[in-house]
Design an enzyme around this catalytic site. Structure first.
Site, mmCIF file in Angstrom:
data_model
loop_
_atom_site.group_PDB
_atom_site.id
_atom_site.type_symbol
_atom_site.label_atom_id
_atom_site.label_comp_id
_atom_site.label_asym_id
_atom_site.label_seq_id
_atom_site.Cartn_x
_atom_site.Cartn_y
_atom_site.Cartn_z
ATOM 1 N N ASP A 48 -3.344 3.134 18.235
ATOM 2 C CA ASP A 48 -2.341 3.120 19.295
ATOM 3 C C ASP A 48 -2.819 2.121 20.350
ATOM 4 O OD1 ASP A 48 -0.105 3.549 20.813
ATOM 5 O OD2 ASP A 48 -0.156 5.727 20.659
HETATM 6 C C1 NOJ Z 1 1.939 3.695 22.888
HETATM 7 C C2 NOJ Z 1 2.714 4.752 22.176
HETATM 8 O O1 NOJ Z 1 1.946 5.925 22.082
HETATM 9 C C3 NOJ Z 1 3.162 4.339 20.791
HETATM 10 O O2 NOJ Z 1 4.004 5.333 20.287
HETATM 11 C C4 NOJ Z 1 3.859 3.009 20.838
HETATM 12 O O3 NOJ Z 1 4.312 2.652 19.561
HETATM 13 C C5 NOJ Z 1 2.884 1.998 21.388
HETATM 14 N N1 NOJ Z 1 2.489 2.374 22.730
HETATM 15 C C6 NOJ Z 1 3.481 0.598 21.413
HETATM 16 O O4 NOJ Z 1 4.392 0.477 22.434
#
Ligand code: NOJ
Length: 723
Positions: free
Chosen positions: A250
């Site tokens: 993430d």
């Molecule tokens: C953080 C989020 O937890 C995730 O779900 C998302 O895809 C990414 N950021 C990218 O924006």
């Protein structure tokens, strides 16, 4: 030698690490240079088709080996055409519609050059305080598995290399939804048995459905943050499940291993993430900075890196990017496609859940009312009705409730409008007077309230999930006028409505309904269509009940109406052990406000004759459960028929009810239909004390009905066949 293997054989270590690095595009020139220099394999957050085509040109024509880029974006519930938030889509209980939404999102986003979405989010969500519940498919492993798989099919299509297919991503692996106190990014502590029985099944279902990528969760799982959790990413995902594709971190979750207190520095974080099998680093550069040294010092092997890069290249190959890296736009940007809009309306219609309808207040009739007061900050706001995770849509293309109602009633009903409150959070009551005035002179007050888009989604958690700001006071003010109130709620989570329910005559829960929210809600309110949405998540009476979900365990002292004691009925100095002594709070009833699966219709459905085709079911066989459902009301309508089971005794205690099947059926008024469910004994399996997935012999209760609180029940017994 395959194409990918021979490419891999030609790559330098620097080029390989480049493939493992995903850049956020915050500087065009820097990104272009990085692409030319092979320092980047994927890009996040670039949606301009010309920029993307230029990046692909640089990657394929000006970098040494010409490897195309993955272009990732959070396409969560639509791209240009916005569908209801995922929690709303889940309320349709329609895998077909959910698949169609994802398919349209793939068509629209691939048209901009995007080839990878970070969706679906299939985290089991049992805490409505958690803002990300909006992005989820609800509280139930079965519903989440079915709908999540449908989304994957919609995004990925028949073949990943098709022009309109994009790679999907099962996220956030795993347990993220169990964040303590519903605060995003918080610690999760989930016993392995519960983890395997509740949190992992949707991920396993998506791996089986062929999802192209997985995303490791931000969260700390039982003391080992997922981004560095080799047990979860290697032992479970790759060894047990044989998942072949790449895992992406993430956002910045590799360097965050240091913040977690799990690693002493970023070198150690890169090491742990790499050991755990995180193939792509999103948005940070811990791999780029540390992998060369880790390899030089023999802490990470070249074979390991090759395995990881191989997965990434295979995905690019499957997407057809080596053949067609460029995108030719075929959709007009200024105008949304009318088919897409029709689907958006249909899904929004089927996602709305009718929670209350006393005295048949709904549907409204143009012939019976001559004036309608539309009140509330969300009645005419094309932006807020779209909900969280909307980057690429134009709010000016939304059709609001106010606009749709005016169009629908034409001159036959006098429609007046007052916001009452500036926003959903406002505490300034200056607008109340105006709202009261229009309510006083109207036949019906239609209040459109709820939460603004920004109050749910990532990092947007609430400790109190009542209607925010002074909305309850606004309801009270309109209630005092004596005009009947129809309440429409747009929100990204369940809202605690116990206090407002007695003041309103009807409640339609619309989630954040998306671009076509206005027409969908209008047609429901005026009876052009019948509400058929069902809650994918339990609605608590108040936050103190959380976590509250239908598939709870029985406990040794289950609460019951016979034993329930209300705080106000306790005598002063009553002896400690004289009362209740069951699993309940004193100051609220133990039941939810609305159970999982609940949703009214304008018609009534009657369920009878539940039967099993055999009482004894051998392990390895099917059992058929049938019921007759009749539409005994006056409206043609769809109904979501739900099947629940209970395994009465298990080597590990089993939930009091578990969803095992559902069917959305259309039934004209006056008609009946026999509904058949077939359940294989494998579907009754659960992880036992040895963490083995097994079906155990014994008695099962089975219910069919219109929500999880149904009482129509029969039983069967699973037996081990004797030779
Ligand atoms: C953080 C989020 O937890 C995730 O779900 C998302 O895809 C990414 N950021 C990218 O924006």
């Amino acid at each position: 030698m395959s194409f990918v293997s021979s490419l891999l054989a030609q790559m330098t270590l620097k080029e390989k690490i480049g493939q493992m690095s995903q850049f956020n595009n915050d500087d065009d020139e820097k990104l272009e240079n990085s692409v030319k220099n092979d320092d980047v394999g994927s890009v996040i957050n670039e949606v301009n088709i010309d920029v993307i085509n230029e990046l692909q040109r640089l990657a394929t024509q000006e970098s040494r080996l010409g490897i195309p880029l993955l272009i990732g974006r959070d396409v969560i519930h639509g791209f240009n055409t916005i569908f209801p938030i995922p929690l709303g889509q889940a309320a349709t209980w329609s895998p077909e519609l959910v698949e169609t939404c994802a398919n349209i999102a793939a068509i629209e986003s691939s048209n901009s050059g995007i080839n990878w979405t970070f969706a679906p989010m299939i985290d089991i969500s049992r805490d409505p305080r958690w803002g990300r519940i909006a992005e989820s498919l609800g509280e139930d492993p079965y519903l989440c598995s079915v709908l999540g798989s449908a989304m994957v099919n919609g995004f990925q299509g028949e073949n990943l290399s098709d022009k309109n297919s994009i790679a999907a991503c099962a996220k956030h692996f795993a347990g993220y939804g169990a964040s303590e106190s519903g605060r995003d990014y918080n610690t999760t502590n989930i016993p392995e048995n519960e983890f395997r029985n509740v949190y992992l099944p949707p991920f396993k279902a998506l791996a089986d459905a062929g999802v192209s990528t997985f995303m490791a969760s931000f969260s700390d799982l039982n003391g080992v943050p997922v981004t560095g959790n080799s047990w979860l990413l290697n032992d479970v995902l790759r060894e047990e499940w044989k998942y072949p594709g790449p895992v992406v971190s993430d956002w910045g979750s590799i360097p965050q291993l240091v913040t977690h207190g799990f690693c002493v520095d970023e070198e150690s974080a890169a090491f742990e993430a790499c050991q755990a099998g995180v193939d792509i680093e999103m948005a940070s550069d811990t791999y780029a900075k540390n992998l060369p040294l880790l390899i030089k010092n023999n802490k990470v092997s070249l074979e390991q890196i090759d395995t990881m890069v191989n997965r990434i290249l295979l995905l690019k190959f499957d997407l057809g990017l080596f053949d067609t890296p460029f995108t030719e736009s075929t959709l007009l940007e200024e105008k949304l496609n009318s088919n897409h809009l029709n689907v958006a309306k249909q899904v929004a219609t089927k996602s709305c859940v009718l929670l209350k309808n006393s005295k048949q207040t709904l549907p409204l009739s143009k012939a019976k009312i001559s004036s309608l007061a539309v009140i509330g900050p969300l009645a005419d706001d094309g932006y807020e009705q779209l909900g969280t995770w909307v980057f690429d849509a134009k709010p000016s293309q939304s059709i609001t409730c106010l606009n749709a109602i005016k169009k629908h009633v034409g001159d036959s009903v006098d429609v007046s409008f007052s916001k009452g409150l500036e926003t959903s959070r406002s505490i300034n009551q200056e607008g109340f007077n105006d709202a009261r005035q229009i309510a006083l002179s109207a036949d019906v007050a239609l209040m459109i309230l709820g939460e603004e888009a920004i109050l749910s989604g990532e990092a947007h958690c609430r400790s109190n999930i009542d209607l925010p700001g002074c909305q309850e006071q606004l309801i009270n003010a309109i209630y005092e006028t004596g005009t009947p109130i129809v309440l429409v709620i747009m929100a990204g989570r369940p809202i605690t409505l116990e206090k407002v329910l007695p003041k309103v005559d009807a409640v339609l829960f619309a989630w954040h309904p998306g671009t076509m929210g206005g027409p969908a809600i209008t047609e429901l309110l005026f009876g052009e269509t019948c509400p058929s949405g069902k809650l994918p998540v339990t609605f608590p009476r108040n936050v103190g009940q959380i976590p509250l979900y239908y598939s709870q365990k029985n406990t040794g002292r289950p609460a019951s109406d016979a034993t329930f004691v209300d705080i106000n009925d306790i005598k002063v100095r009553a002896p400690q052990t004289s009362l209740g002594m069951t699993c309940a709070h004193l100051d609220t009833h133990f039941s939810p406000l609305f159970p999982f699966g609940f949703g009214l219709s304008y018609t009534q459905f009657e369920y009878k004759n539940i039967k099993v085709n055999k009482h004894l079911v051998n392990i390895g066989e099917n059992v058929e459960i049938t019921v007759t459902i009749s539409n005994v009301g006056n409206f043609d309508s769809e109904e979501v028929v739900q099947l629940y089971i209970r395994d009465l005794v298990g080597s590990v205690t089993r939930p009091v009810k578990e969803l095992k099947g559902f069917q959305r059926v259309y039934l004209p008024a006056g008609q009946s239909e026999k509904i058949v469910f077939t359940v294989h004994t494998d579907e009754l399996a659960f992880y036992n004390r040895q963490m083995k997935l097994k079906t155990e012999a014994g008695l099962f209760n089975v219910w069919i009905g219109s929500n999880s609180d149904t009482e129509l029940k029969t039983e069967f017994e699973v037996v081990i066949q004797q030779d």
